[in-house]
Design an enzyme around this catalytic site. Structure first.
Site, mmCIF file in Angstrom:
data_model
loop_
_atom_site.group_PDB
_atom_site.id
_atom_site.type_symbol
_atom_site.label_atom_id
_atom_site.label_comp_id
_atom_site.label_asym_id
_atom_site.label_seq_id
_atom_site.Cartn_x
_atom_site.Cartn_y
_atom_site.Cartn_z
ATOM 1 N N SER A 239 0.712 -1.245 0.011
ATOM 2 C CA SER A 239 -0.035 -0.072 0.102
ATOM 3 C C SER A 239 0.689 1.163 -0.052
ATOM 4 C CB SER A 239 -0.921 -0.002 1.336
ATOM 5 O OG SER A 239 -1.773 -1.039 1.242
ATOM 6 N N GLU B 55 -2.621 -15.305 1.857
ATOM 7 C CA GLU B 55 -3.048 -14.591 3.265
ATOM 8 C C GLU B 55 -4.335 -14.812 3.451
ATOM 9 O OE1 GLU B 55 -2.747 -10.289 3.264
ATOM 10 O OE2 GLU B 55 -2.759 -10.398 5.566
#
Lengths: 345, 384
Positions: free
Chosen positions: B131, B246
């Site tokens: 990010s 994940e």
């Protein structure tokens, strides 16, 4: 548990069941209360005997196969008495297999009712007295299987000694149940058993009903998805708008989790799992049916699309075999007593 | 439910936890006091160390890279037993569960042999530089640039929400290597050692009071060609592969942990039965039912993955369901902790802390809103 099925075998059974109901049931039309020819075909296809061992004429399929039948019937919104028939087969297989044959071909239809102390079996005369509520399908079926904590009594619908039959309120016209007064009725046969079998049958009925609700929710979600892909407003399919996407995605999220717990409930004889499965299946079914109606807009409120059948069935499925609020009470009292999540063992 | 194969494994792992956790890992857990951030960090490092030493870290890793070659079901057993034993979060979790498996799928043999063994041994802590301040949910809009220089690449940009950045040895940095193609195709992934000149991390103070994640500034950071992960332009694929692991492996452990947390909440409510309002009991029943459903979904997902399936939108659905259930649970726990004197586990304001930490669960690893978009578009097939 008898055997397990590989995922591809289970997918094959699901496909088989879903295609059968798709072929046999008109999605838009009102469902009859009891569709006898449909049940005869189910019997001929082995739907009622599939879980029995070879020795009793079955295929020895594990509970996942019954769950697939329940989900397929849910997709098509066929209330029964297939569910009753499946749980009665399992009950009789355990205690009185000699009574099984009439149940297996779908020509004689059984419904099941669970009764407590309100039903008294006189050991001297062999007759039944008392009042039982939620007797499913009333005279639309041939036999009522009254399951109690001490034994099961099979009574012919319309047998001498049956008094008042009061139809219970229903929102779904293809669902019907009665409060029935028994005033010295002689059962066709009775079998004695303990509370364990009553509880197991009760749990199995709840698990199958949860699978039914989840199958129905899955189908009404598909109906909604198809509609929002084609219906255009502002020059675009309404399904491209995030408000619609998020509502239907939310239904999918609930559905995935309700489905897994319903499958577990059928596979495990556990009262808290069964109760929790019903609670989540109820929420998923109602939210999905109501969401499907909403994303259809005005046409969702009409009888031209089948969504209304699902809305009614979702509400109706809260009533049996135990009112949904009683399931929550059951979970709550389990919590207060000794409820813990099943430990990994 | 256990079949015969996992029953022995479960017994072995349970005995290991009973022996090792109190003696070698959880040394600072005194009754009545929560761990300080330093104690918590030290515990997690010790835990990573013993997991590696005794061979559990690589339970589901290929034998080739020092693992045991186990499947998802085995990994699930380990997660369930870790939750049962209240084990901490191992410090190298991101490397072992997410980044290592992605490297195994996408990288060269040279890179695998360079990066994977230190991850498994707990010597290299990895973090994710995905990010950016201007690229959160819209990750493909990232603006960190990597330009070719002789023998390598020069990277400039800024990353944010980099979990464990301040403890990490190496960071997977996504950077734009080709601004001329469509956004997803012009991104590459690089392994950037955190001690490379020009890398600077600044921990971000969170609303919980902790600083689990960082901003990472990259100023003329030079890495070699050998540090490009996969091929040039494979950065998006690397990120999606990592996010897939994940949601499947890493969230499985958290979902299993939720089951344990709900059990604890139920036990605490029972212990305070006369003082807990009845509305709270009604709420916990719903939370408990959801935890059971999540457990059933996780088991089914792991079985499907072992059978060769790939994580589908069910894992997106479970991420949303888990995070919202977690928030519901911590909301109830915090309310009871704040209103019923003595409520809790006796180790400080655990529910209140979890409530605050739990607000992040519907944001990280793809917000609930992004998850719903993915479910609607890829799962239900709705038009973009």
């Amino acid at each position: 548990m008898t055997s397990t099925l590989a995922e591809d075998e289970l997918a094959e059974i699901r496909g088989h069941v879903d295609r059968f109901f798709d072929r046999r049931v008109d999605a838009v039309a009102d469902r009859p209360v009891v569709d006898r020819p449909l049940h005869e075909e189910m019997g001929d296809l082995g739907f009622f005997s599939q879980g029995l061992p070879d020795a009793l004429g079955g295929l020895d399929l594990p509970p996942a196969a019954a769950a697939a039948i329940a989900a397929g019937a849910g997709r098509a919104l066929v209330h029964g008495p297939w569910l009753d028939q499946l749980v009665v087969v399992e009950l009789l297989a355990a205690v009185a297999p000699q009574h099984l044959p009439p149940l297996l071909d779908g020509r004689v239809l059984f419904s099941v009712a669970f009764a407590g102390a309100e039903l008294v079996h006189d050991p001297v005369t062999g007759t039944l007295r008392g009042t039982v509520s939620r007797v499913r399908f009333g005279s639309h079926v041939d036999r009522w299987c009254l399951v109690t904590g001490t034994g099961t009594h099979v009574v012919a619908a319309g047998a001498p000694g049956i008094g008042d039959m009061v139809e219970e309120p229903a929102i779904d016209p293809s669902w019907t149940s009665y409060t029935v007064t028994f005033d010295g009725v002689v059962p066709e046969f009775s079998v004695a058993h303990g509370p364990e079998l009553h509880n197991r049958t009760h749990n199995r009925a709840k698990g199958l009903l949860a699978c039914f609700s989840v199958g129905a929710a899955q189908r009404v979600l598909e109906i909604a998805v198809e509609y929002v892909k084609t219906r255009k407003q502002f020059g675009k399919p309404v399904g491209s708008f995030q408000a619609i996407k998020h509502r239907l995605a939310g239904c999918y999220i609930e559905l995935v989790h309700a489905r897994a717990l319903a499958a577990r409930a059928v596979d495990h004889d556990d009262r808290t799992v069964a109760a929790a499965a019903r609670v989540l299946a109820d929420e998923a079914f109602r939210h999905t049916a109501e969401g499907a109606l909403q994303v259809h807009g005005g046409v969702g409120f009409t009888a031209e699309v089948p969504v209304h059948h699902y809305v009614k069935a979702a509400q109706q499925a809260r009533a049996w075999p135990l009112p949904i609020s009683d399931e929550l009470d059951l979970l709550r009292s389990a919590l207060e007593m000794d409820l813990l999540l099943p430990e990994p063992s | 439910m256990d079949d015969v194969d996992t029953r022995a494994l479960r017994a072995e792992i349970r005995a290991w936890f009973e022996r090792v956790l109190p003696a070698e890992v959880c040394l600072d857990r005194a009754a009545g006091t929560p761990l300080t951030e330093e104690q918590d960090f030290a515990e997690r490092r010790r835990y990573a160390g013993v997991l590696t030493r005794d061979g559990w870290a690589g339970l589901a890793w290929p034998r080739e890279w020092g693992g045991r070659g186990g499947g998802y079901r085995e990994r699930l057993v380990l997660a369930e037993e870790a939750a049962r034993a209240d084990a901490p979060d191992p410090l190298n979790r991101l490397g072992v569960d997410i980044i290592g498996p992605a490297i195994d799928v996408l990288c060269t043999d040279e890179q695998k042999s360079r990066f994977l063994p230190p991850i498994l041994r707990g010597e290299a802590i990895w973090c994710q530089g995905f990010s950016e301040p201007g690229a959160g949910s819209d990750l493909s809009a990232l603006s960190t640039r990597a330009e070719r220089v002789p023998g390598g690449w020069r990277i400039n940009g800024q990353k944010v929400w980099t979990s464990f950045g301040q403890y990490a040895d190496c960071c997977v940095v996504l950077a734009r290597t080709d601004p001329t193609v469509r956004p997803h195709a012009g991104i590459s992934a690089f392994a950037v050692p955190m001690d490379t000149p020009g890398v600077e991390e600044r921990p971000i103070r969170q609303m919980t009071g902790g600083s689990d994640f960082c901003e990472v500034f990259l100023t003329d950071v030079v890495v070699s060609d050998a540090d490009l992960l996969g091929a040039e332009g494979d950065g998006w694929k690397f990120a999606m592969t990592a996010l897939g692991f994940e949601r499947s492996i890493n969230f499985m452990a958290r979902q299993v942990r939720l089951t344990k947390n709900v059990s604890d909440l139920v036990v605490q409510i029972r212990a305070n039965a006369t003082r807990v309002p009845s509305r709270a009991k009604e709420r916990v029943v719903g939370i408990h039912a959801r935890a059971m459903a999540l457990q059933a979904v996780v088991e089914a997902n792991m079985t499907a993955l072992d059978a060769g399936g790939v994580p589908g939108v069910e894992t997106n659905a479970s991420k949303v369901f888990w995070s919202e259930t977690y928030q519901g649970m911590t909301d109830l726990g915090a309310e009871l902790e704040l209103t019923v004197p003595g409520f809790g586990d006796g180790r400080g304001a655990a529910w209140t802390s979890s409530y605050l930490a739990g607000r992040a669960t519907t944001i990280y690893a793809g917000t609930s809103e992004i998850q719903r978009n993915i479910i609607a578009e890829r799962g239900l097939g709705l038009p973009r």
